[in-house]
Design an enzyme around this catalytic site. Sequence first.
Site, PDB file in Angstrom:
ATOM      1  N   SER A   1      32.094  28.712  43.272  1.00  0.00           N
ATOM      2  CA  SER A   1      31.210  29.810  42.880  1.00  0.00           C
ATOM      3  C   SER A   1      31.799  30.808  41.904  1.00  0.00           C
ATOM      4  O   SER A   1      31.086  31.672  41.403  1.00  0.00           O
ATOM      5  CB  SER A   1      30.711  30.547  44.129  1.00  0.00           C
TER       6      SER A   1
ATOM      7  N   SER B   1      27.797  30.302  42.802  1.00  0.00           N
ATOM      8  CA  SER B   1      26.760  31.235  43.187  1.00  0.00           C
ATOM      9  C   SER B   1      26.917  32.609  42.537  1.00  0.00           C
ATOM     10  O   SER B   1      26.041  33.464  42.691  1.00  0.00           O
ATOM     11  CB  SER B   1      26.760  31.388  44.711  1.00  0.00           C
TER      12      SER B   1
ATOM     13  N   LYS C   1      29.156  41.300  42.687  1.00  0.00           N
ATOM     14  CA  LYS C   1      28.252  40.307  43.251  1.00  0.00           C
ATOM     15  C   LYS C   1      27.529  40.878  44.466  1.00  0.00           C
ATOM     16  O   LYS C   1      28.136  41.552  45.304  1.00  0.00           O
ATOM     17  CB  LYS C   1      29.063  39.065  43.632  1.00  0.00           C
TER      18      LYS C   1
END
Length: 515
Positions: free
Chosen positions: A194, A170, A88
């Site tokens: 997330s 996210s 990420k």
Amino acid sequence: MTESPVPSPAVDLVELTVETAQAAMAAGTTTSEALTQAFLDRIATYNPKYNAILFMNPNALETARAIDRRRAAGETLGPLAGIPVVVKDPMDMVGIPTTAGWAQLYSKTGGVDLMPATDSPVVARMKAADTVILGKTNVPILSHTGADANDSFAGPTLNVAAPALLPGGSSTGTAACVAASLAVLGLAEETGGSIQNPASAQGLVGIKPSHALVPNAGVVPLSAHRDVVGPIARCVRDAALCLDVLAGFTAEDPKTIAGVGHKPKGGYTSKLSKDALQGKRIGLYGAGWRNQPLSDEAASLYVRAQEELAAQGAVLVPDPFAGSGFAELRRQTVPGQDFDARGMESVPYDVEQYLKRLGPDAALKTFAEFAEATKADDAFAPGGALHYMTYARQFAACLANPSLPPDLSDFVEAREAYMEIFTAVFAAEKLDGLCFPQMRTDLAGLHSGGRIDETTVSEINIAGLPGVTVPAGFYASGAPFNLIFVGPKWSEAELLAQAYAYEQATHHRRAPTLL
């Protein structure tokens, strides 16, 4: 002299597992270089449509070649040697900017580049495990939403399973990469849904670990007291293997001392068994946990899932939290939003600590410099990505002096209350875990402005509890329906075993047809 062409990987990349990839490399039927090149070719084909990856790692092929040379020389390799993965974007990785999806933190969109001097501990651990990091994945601005990445400077990421619907956030890009078989595994991070939201929205296995099991130093924070890093994978075993690499103490993140002694002997795959649900007492979703009903379709899918759990020998306990007061602990701290942000008041202080770790040559070293550099799009102003945090009672004092450790008494009180009831209910009902639908309803449209209606955000985030998502079917729309197994702190091995038994009995995961 020209290099010889890279041979075909001789394995099918679609739904490729760690076990299959490593067996092929051990047998000599493929190499890490061939596997990496094949994934890079697949990314070149599909990423322009799905927009999952922000930055490619220019060293991926050389890393793969070095692993092949070491394998040929008989050297001992890491536990995930040669496995192509993604991470990420907010996780620091030397040589690649950390943008958090924000134009203000990327020079090519008029912002400032944050170039870390060292890898975050989780990236360092993936490198030490001899993975091949292919690139960094897309996120919404500052990871502010659990629904999508629509406001990222790079534009939206699509849901690979249902392109017209919300992809979850996210960790949007990580989930899309794994769902589309653009990598074998991906690193995700959660403050309020997330990991679990995008894993569920795209029909994947996600592990939201116990708080403090995995270090999150060197990761752009939303809350040092809620943030966790965990894996997203296509199967339970792969997720467990990745957690083996990630979990454990590091002096770079002192809170991880709390996890010492809680890693299972033999690792997180040690309890995986098709019989792991036999005789286990599993609590079901109900108003005692949260007074928000399931949609008719979600309820129907959940009934089927309960039948599948019972068929594997689980003893189902309806609404074990009824009358406990657990549901009454939840607060809607943001007007008009079904979200409890307690614990996120500390973000100015946490960002300042993050910036200090970037190194002496970092473009921004304090929160004041961060605020000045990004004032053109003030994250905390009305309309800003993090404006919702201003409703937290103790946020203003932290913003006024980000160098001073913040008052988190509201959060500490909430965590203590959640844990007291959770522990008491588990003891009274002799529970081995909970199994809920991760989403209460079908997904909204990609550009609808909708949110994901989940069942465990922010309860397990405030309490610091672990959760494991697993595919459990599909809505009529094509959106995945996932379950989430939840348990006491440090119970990841038991939850993974329960999820594995369900996965192996049902095989609901299916490869999507790509655009």
